[in-house]
Structures are given as structure tokens and as C-alpha cells.
Write an enzyme that holds these catalytic residues in place. Structure first.
Site, PDB file in Angstrom:
ATOM      1  N   ARG A  62      -0.767  12.819  -0.896  1.00  0.00           N
ATOM      2  CA  ARG A  62      -0.232  12.178  -2.099  1.00  0.00           C
ATOM      3  C   ARG A  62      -1.306  11.794  -3.103  1.00  0.00           C
ATOM      4  O   ARG A  62      -0.990  11.446  -4.247  1.00  0.00           O
ATOM      5  CB  ARG A  62       0.706  11.026  -1.723  1.00  0.00           C
ATOM      6  CG  ARG A  62       2.120  11.572  -1.517  1.00  0.00           C
ATOM      7  CD  ARG A  62       3.055  10.620  -0.853  1.00  0.00           C
ATOM      8  NE  ARG A  62       2.776  10.501   0.554  1.00  0.00           N
ATOM      9  CZ  ARG A  62       2.515   9.370   1.181  1.00  0.00           C
ATOM     10  NH1 ARG A  62       2.520   8.234   0.524  1.00  0.00           N
ATOM     11  NH2 ARG A  62       2.261   9.370   2.474  1.00  0.00           N
ATOM     12  N   GLU A  69      -2.918   3.526   9.558  1.00  0.00           N
ATOM     13  CA  GLU A  69      -1.891   2.520   9.877  1.00  0.00           C
ATOM     14  C   GLU A  69      -0.983   3.102  10.963  1.00  0.00           C
ATOM     15  O   GLU A  69      -0.509   2.393  11.830  1.00  0.00           O
ATOM     16  CB  GLU A  69      -1.089   2.187   8.614  1.00  0.00           C
ATOM     17  CG  GLU A  69      -0.150   1.011   8.768  1.00  0.00           C
ATOM     18  CD  GLU A  69       0.722   0.792   7.538  1.00  0.00           C
ATOM     19  OE1 GLU A  69       0.669   1.606   6.595  1.00  0.00           O
ATOM     20  OE2 GLU A  69       1.474  -0.190   7.550  1.00  0.00           O
TER      21      GLU A  69
HETATM   22  P1  AMP Z   1      -4.774   3.672   5.339  1.00  0.00           P
HETATM   23  O1  AMP Z   1      -5.808   4.640   5.814  1.00  0.00           O
HETATM   24  O2  AMP Z   1      -4.226   2.822   6.435  1.00  0.00           O
HETATM   25  O3  AMP Z   1      -5.247   2.854   4.148  1.00  0.00           O
HETATM   26  O4  AMP Z   1      -3.526   4.526   4.883  1.00  0.00           O
HETATM   27  C1  AMP Z   1      -3.490   5.106   3.646  1.00  0.00           C
HETATM   28  C2  AMP Z   1      -2.864   6.463   3.689  1.00  0.00           C
HETATM   29  O5  AMP Z   1      -1.653   6.490   4.437  1.00  0.00           O
HETATM   30  C3  AMP Z   1      -2.535   6.880   2.304  1.00  0.00           C
HETATM   31  O6  AMP Z   1      -2.866   8.238   2.162  1.00  0.00           O
HETATM   32  C4  AMP Z   1      -1.049   6.620   2.184  1.00  0.00           C
HETATM   33  O7  AMP Z   1      -0.471   7.667   1.466  1.00  0.00           O
HETATM   34  C5  AMP Z   1      -0.524   6.531   3.595  1.00  0.00           C
HETATM   35  N1  AMP Z   1       0.228   5.309   3.894  1.00  0.00           N
HETATM   36  C6  AMP Z   1      -0.121   4.341   4.785  1.00  0.00           C
HETATM   37  N2  AMP Z   1       0.784   3.380   4.866  1.00  0.00           N
HETATM   38  C7  AMP Z   1       1.751   3.705   3.994  1.00  0.00           C
HETATM   39  C8  AMP Z   1       2.976   3.081   3.603  1.00  0.00           C
HETATM   40  N3  AMP Z   1       3.385   1.917   4.130  1.00  0.00           N
HETATM   41  N4  AMP Z   1       3.726   3.705   2.667  1.00  0.00           N
HETATM   42  C9  AMP Z   1       3.312   4.857   2.134  1.00  0.00           C
HETATM   43  N5  AMP Z   1       2.183   5.497   2.455  1.00  0.00           N
HETATM   44  C10 AMP Z   1       1.401   4.938   3.382  1.00  0.00           C
END
Ligand code: AMP
Length: 170
Positions: free
Chosen positions: A58, A95
Site C-alpha cells: 500500500r 503487528e
Molecule cells: P508495522 O510494521 O507494524 O508498523 O505495520 C505496518 C504495515 O502493516 C503497513 O505496511 C500497513 O499497511 C500494515 N498494517 C499494520 N497494521 C495495520 C492496520 N491495523 N490496518 C491497516 N494496515 C495495517
């Protein structure tokens, strides 16, 4: 314009317990899409940017639009096995799960000023891995730029020392 009203919450996607921020209603509305691009560009201001990095997948939506507006190049940071030429790779915790990201070795030149963009910062693992890739290539990260920040996950704490900006905070 209330950009937040175009973000849809999807509970338990892609896993139980995750409240997924779905940006597709925002993308499909011409006025809201345009307004969100203008606001992201306002966050960037007039800093010099040579390359915009977008993370698969995205980060590939707004990243190239920002790059075009900034007169910068766009560099995709991709999931494993997608980039055809020589790469660096970084592993990180998500996450929801673990993953790794790759960048082409010739995508960033030493001293390039780099803006890193993604749609969402959650735990910050993805963004921090992208920073590491850029710095291994000798690039200078001038801003971390997100449409959405999930503040309760404290992703910013993994990006200490970097200019970190987000449009919509939850
Ligand atoms: P992080 O590495 O935990 O900061 O996760 C970020 C990545 O996971 C990004 O590329 C987001 O597109 C996706 N992502 C993580 N959590 C969500 C969420 N609650 N809603 C949408 N996209 C998420």
C-alpha cells in the site's frame, strides 16, 4: 474535508484482534483522494527529496504520486523474491507476523535524500526496516511519512531520531 470519514474500520482482518484501517473508500472518492495527497504534501513542505520509498504494497499507492509532485524518483521496497536485480534484505516483526523487505542495490545513491512513505504505521517494524535498507545504501532519511498512525502501538518509538509525520492519528 473530513478525511477520517473515508477510512473504514474492518474488525478481525487479516487476523482475529486486528482492527484493519481500510483506505479503499478514500482512494475511490476523487475529491477525498486529491485532498489527502495535498495534505501529505503539506506535511513534507519544501524539504529536498531525491527519492521516495514506498513499501509493498500500500506504499505503492501514494508513494509514486508524492514522488511525481516532489520531482523525485520512486523506489519500491518489496516483499521477498519480487525484485529481479541484486538486493539487500531486512527482516522485521509485524503487528501480524514476521516478514522481510528487499531493495535494489542501485536504487539509492550515497547521499540521496530519501522520504519513506507507507499508508499505515502500526508497530513501526516495517518503517524501521525500510530505514535500515536506505541507510545501508548510504541514503539519508529526511522524513518518515504516513497517511495513518496507530498511536497506541507506539511505532514512533522505533523511529527515534527521524522526522516522523502522519496525517491521521488513531
Ligand atoms: P508495522 O510494521 O507494524 O508498523 O505495520 C505496518 C504495515 O502493516 C503497513 O505496511 C500497513 O499497511 C500494515 N498494517 C499494520 N497494521 C495495520 C492496520 N491495523 N490496518 C491497516 N494496515 C495495517
Amino acid at each position: 474535508m473530513d478525511i477520517k470519514s473515508y477510512i473504514r474500520d474492518i474488525p478481525d482482518f487479516p487476523k482475529q484482534g486486528i482492527l484493519f484501517k481500510d483506505i479503499t473508500p478514500l482512494l475511490s472518492d476523487a475529491e477525498a483522494f486529491k485532498a489527502s495527497i495535498a495534505l501529505l504534501l503539506e506535511l513534507i513542505g519544501d524539504i529536498k527529496v531525491d527519492k521516495v520509498i514506498g513499501m509493498e504494497s500500500r506504499g505503492f499507492i501514494f508513494g509514486p504520486v508524492l514522488a511525481e509532485n516532489l520531482n523525485a524518483g520512486f523506489v519500491p521496497v518489496r516483499k521477498p523474491g519480487k525484485l529481479p536485480s541484486s538486493i539487500y534484505s531486512e527482516s522485521f516483526d509485524l503487528e501480524y507476523g514476521t516478514d522481510s523487505l528487499e531493495i535494489h542495490l542501485d536504487a539509492i545513491k550515497k547521499g540521496d535524500k530519501v522520504l519513506i512513505h507507507d499508508d499505515v504505521i502500526a508497530t513501526g517494524g516495517t518503517a524501521s526496516a525500510a530505514c535500515n535498507l536506505v541507510e545501508r545504501l548510504g541514503g539519508e532519511v529526511v522524513q518518515m511519512n504516513f497517511l495513518i498512525e496507530l498511536e497506541f502501538l507506539h511505532g514512533r518509538d522505533k523511529l527515534k531520531g527521524y522526522e516522523t509525520k502522519s496525517l491521521l492519528k488513531y
